[in-house]
Design an enzyme around this catalytic site. Sequence first.
Site: not given
Length: 417
Positions: A212, A281, A291, A326, A340, A344
């Site tokens: 990311n 995730d 490859k 976060f 969340k 959590k």
Amino acid sequence: MLTGKKAVLGITGSIAAYKMANVASMLAKQNCDVHVVMTEHAAQFIAPLTFEALTKNPCLTTEFECQSCVDIPHLALGQTADVMLIAPASANVIGKIAGGIADDLLTSAVLAATCPVLIAPAMNTHMYQNPIVQENIRRLKSFGYQVIEPDTGRLACRAVGIGKLPDEEKLADCVVKALEKPDVKKDLSGIRILVTAGPTRESLDPVRFLTNHSSGKMGYAIAGQAKKRGADVTLISGPVSLPAPDGVTKISVVTAEEMYREVMAQKDGQDIIIKAAAVADYRPTQVNAEKTKKQEGGLFLELERTKDILAELGRQKGDKQCICGFSMETEHVLRNSREKLKRKNADLIAANSLRESGAGFGVDTNRLMLITEQDEEDLGLLSKTECADRLLERLLELWKKKQGKQGVKNESNETDL
């Protein structure tokens, strides 16, 4: 953080002068009043107009450019500033300062300065190691100048060795440290804090991986500010290009599984855990040994869930342990983040929106929403350093309550990019 502070950047004739545009920008974004003075040779490498655009102040190269100034420039620069940074500092300018020579605006300003002066040498390896240059550097140190040691690497002259101007982040951090008050509060002394930061990488084959846009800047700012305030800090970091904050114990990881293992291994000894990393995730169910070659048509990847680190921390949370997660969202920020928080079993969620200007990946600012079971607060747009301090203050308050201590009401918010 730097509101009301004035920094003077002195730039000399070196190819590394280009780095100083980013330094000036980093400081200006923290509300520092940045003024730039350049030697005439420095202006051959980067245009003064660049710094004027970044700092909103005139960029001076000679005494006579400021004919309308009430103050004499070479006196006013160093006597009204809170800090001066000479970077890149060439062998020539280092020699002139060490010898008391003031034959241009920059060297005159340094000799007249009453503020702390930082000097960052940058030159060819053999020039830097020359006994004359080393003697000049020793003289500067003996006079009270702070010398920022150069890095080792590939230089513009294609030589490899010491003499490279440090990265912009390190230079800006040195300025910030010089501007810190000597009585910086140590309200986190004795508290153990674990911070995760940066992205993870999940391999597809030996060439490609899924990741990311996280730069790690928010997590590194939290770790650095926590250490400055006296905490015992462990930083578990994915692959980033940032230097570890001074005094922080850094553990490097690459994959989500590696981060999970390290967090679980470190969690029991921690008072506060701040999970700022952008952990993948999902990961490929199969990693090709060779490859993956192009072929006709599309390519389908089968993915599987990675372990949920924040959820596991919430399940195993100690009675007196404080957990912060976060939440980066693109829609329904408050609703999704509050869900969340409950799901959590976290004590605080620091949320932001990728759609918000100044709060995206890789920038030096953030706009955070601090969410607890009782309330939420939008901190507005702040530098990531300010965000880190506000978050730490709020987490300290929550942690004190868990210890049965009465903390002072304070506010904070946080998110990692």
